[in-house]
Scaffold this active site. Structure first.
Site, short mmCIF file in Angstrom:
data_model
loop_
_atom_site.label_atom_id
_atom_site.label_comp_id
_atom_site.label_asym_id
_atom_site.label_seq_id
_atom_site.Cartn_x
_atom_site.Cartn_y
_atom_site.Cartn_z
CE LYS A 97 1.15 -5.90 3.90
NZ LYS A 97 1.32 -5.23 5.23
CD GLU A 125 -1.84 -3.97 6.17
OE1 GLU A 125 -0.75 -4.66 6.27
OE2 GLU A 125 -1.76 -2.83 7.03
CG ASP A 166 -1.86 -3.69 10.50
OD1 ASP A 166 -0.59 -2.95 10.19
OD2 ASP A 166 -2.90 -2.94 10.71
#
Length: 335
Positions: free
Chosen positions: A31, A176, A33
Site C-alpha cells: 500500500k 503503510e 502512501d
C-alpha cells in the site's frame, strides 16, 4: 481510434487479512502512501486524472515520458503517485508540496527537489478494448506485458501465497500496509469493494486530551472529535492532531462525563491550534491521557490517520511526549 473513455478508480475497503484457508485466492500488493492517479496514454501523450476526476497532468511533468514507453499502445493505467524523503523513505509529507502546484516555474523547481514516482498496479483499457471485466490475474499479466519500468514509473511486485509475509515486509520497509486483491475479481470502476481489502500497519501513541469539538449528524449533541497534544522537549503542551474515529457510543458518553468538569475558557496548547480545528472547540484542562493508533507522523509533528483506542488512567499527563520529543517516555510499541 477515438479518445479513451473516462474511468473512476476502484477503491479498497479497510479490513483484516483473509483467513489462511483462502490465501491462494488472493494476491497482495504494497500500500503506497501517495495520491491516486489514473494515467491516460494516448498517441504518445500522457494525461493524469486524480481520484475525484481532476486533471493533474501539469503537476507531474517527469511522468510524461511514460506515454512514449508503452510501445505505441493507447492505455489507461491505475496507480499511486509517491515521493521519497531525503533518506529515501516513502513520505506523504514530501509529496504534499507537489499536489496542488500548477505554476510551471514552481513545478519545475519542485521536480528537481522532490521528484515523484508512479507506482502502477492495474490496467483498465488497451487500445480499443476495456479490460475491466477481466479477472485480476489476467489484468496483471497484461500489465506486465505492457509496462517496462522506467526512471519515474515502476511496476511493483505482487505477492502470491501467504499475505502475512507481504504484510511483514511492508512493516519492515516502513510502508503503510498492504492491499489484498481477489485473483478472480474484475476491476469495479468508481466502487469500493471488499475484493480489494487494505490492511494497514499502525503505531500507538499516548496523548493528552486538550479539547473537543461537537459532532454533527449521528453525533449531534455529542463529541465529534478530540484535540490531542503531547509535551515537547521543553515541557510545553503542543498540538499533535485530532481524532474522530475508533469510539464506541459508551466511550463517547464516558468521555463527555470525564471532560465536563475540566472545561476552561482558553486553549491549553502552547502554540495556537490551526483555525479549522480551533473553531467551535471546547477547551479542557489537560488532565486526561488516552492512546491512539496512527499510520505515521507528518513532518510538522501531526498524527496521520489516528484512531482512538481508549483512556490511559495509569499515566499522568506529564509523562506524555509529542512525537519526536527528545525527553520522556517513547511511543508505545504496539501495546
Amino acid at each position: 481510434m477515438g479518445r479513451l473513455p473516462s474511468y473512476r478508480p476502484m477503491l479498497a475497503q479497510l479490513g483484516p487479512l483473509p483467513p489462511p484457508a483462502q490465501h491462494d485466492l488472493w494476491s497482495a500488493e504494497m500500500k503506497w502512501d501517495g495520491v491516486r492517479g489514473l494515467a491516460y496514454a494516448e498517441a504518445g501523450a500522457l494525461r493524469l486524472m486524480s481520484r475525484n476526476g481532476r486533471d493533474v497532468t501539469l503537476a507531474y511533468p517527469e511522468l510524461y515520458p511514460m506515454a512514449a514507453a508503452l510501445g505505441g499502445r493507447d492505455v489507461v493505467l491505475d496507480g499511486e503517485i509517491v515521493a521519497f524523503d531525503d533518506a529515501g523513505r516513502l513520505s506523504f509529507g514530501a509529496l504534499a508540496p507537489r499536489m496542488h502546484q500548477r505554476n510551471p516555474a514552481k513545478v519545475a523547481e519542485l521536480v528537481r527537489a522532490v521528484p515523484v514516482t508512479y507506482m502502477i498496479f492495474d490496467v483498465l483499457h488497451v487500445d480499443d478494448r476495456s479490460v475491466v471485466r477481466l479477472p485480476y490475474d489476467e489484468r496483471r499479466e497484461l500489465l506486465e506485458g505492457l509496462v517496462t519500468p522506467g526512471f519515474r514509473w515502476q511496476l511493483p511486485v505482487a505477492f502470491g501465497g501467504d499475505p502475512r509475509a507481504a504484510l511483514e515486509a511492508s512493516r519492515a520497509l516502513g510502508l503503510e500496509g498492504v492491499v489484498v486483491k481477489r485473483r478472480d475479481s474484475p476491476y469495479r470502476p468508481g466502487r469500493r469493494s471488499a475484493d480489494w481489502t487494505k490492511v494497514k500497519n499502525f503505531s500507538h501513541l499516548e496523548v493528552v486530551v486538550g479539547g473537543w469539538k461537537p459532532g454533527a449528524g449521528r453525533r449531534s449533541g455529542r463529541i465529534g472529535s478530540l484535540l490531542l497534544g503531547g509535551h515537547d522537549s521543553g515541557g510545553r503542551l503542543v498540538y499533535v492532531g485530532h481524532v474522530g474515529t475508533g469510539f464506541t457510543d459508551a466511550m463517547l458518553t464516558a468521555l463527555r462525563e470525564e471532560l465536563a468538569p475540566l472545561e476552561r475558557p482558553g486553549s491549553p496548547f502552547a502554540v495556537p491550534v490551526p483555525r479549522e480545528f480551533a473553531r467551535d472547540a471546547r477547551w479542557v484542562e489537560p488532565r486526561l491521557v488516552g492512546e491512539v493508533r496512527y499510520a505515521e507522523v507528518t513532518g510538522d509533528g501531526r498524527l496521520r490517520h489516528p484512531s482512538w483506542r481508549g483512556l490511559r488512567p495509569d499515566l499522568s499527563p506529564g509523562e506524555v511526549r509529542a512525537p519526536g520529543a527528545s525527553l520522556g517516555r517513547a511511543a508505545s510499541e504496539g501495546a
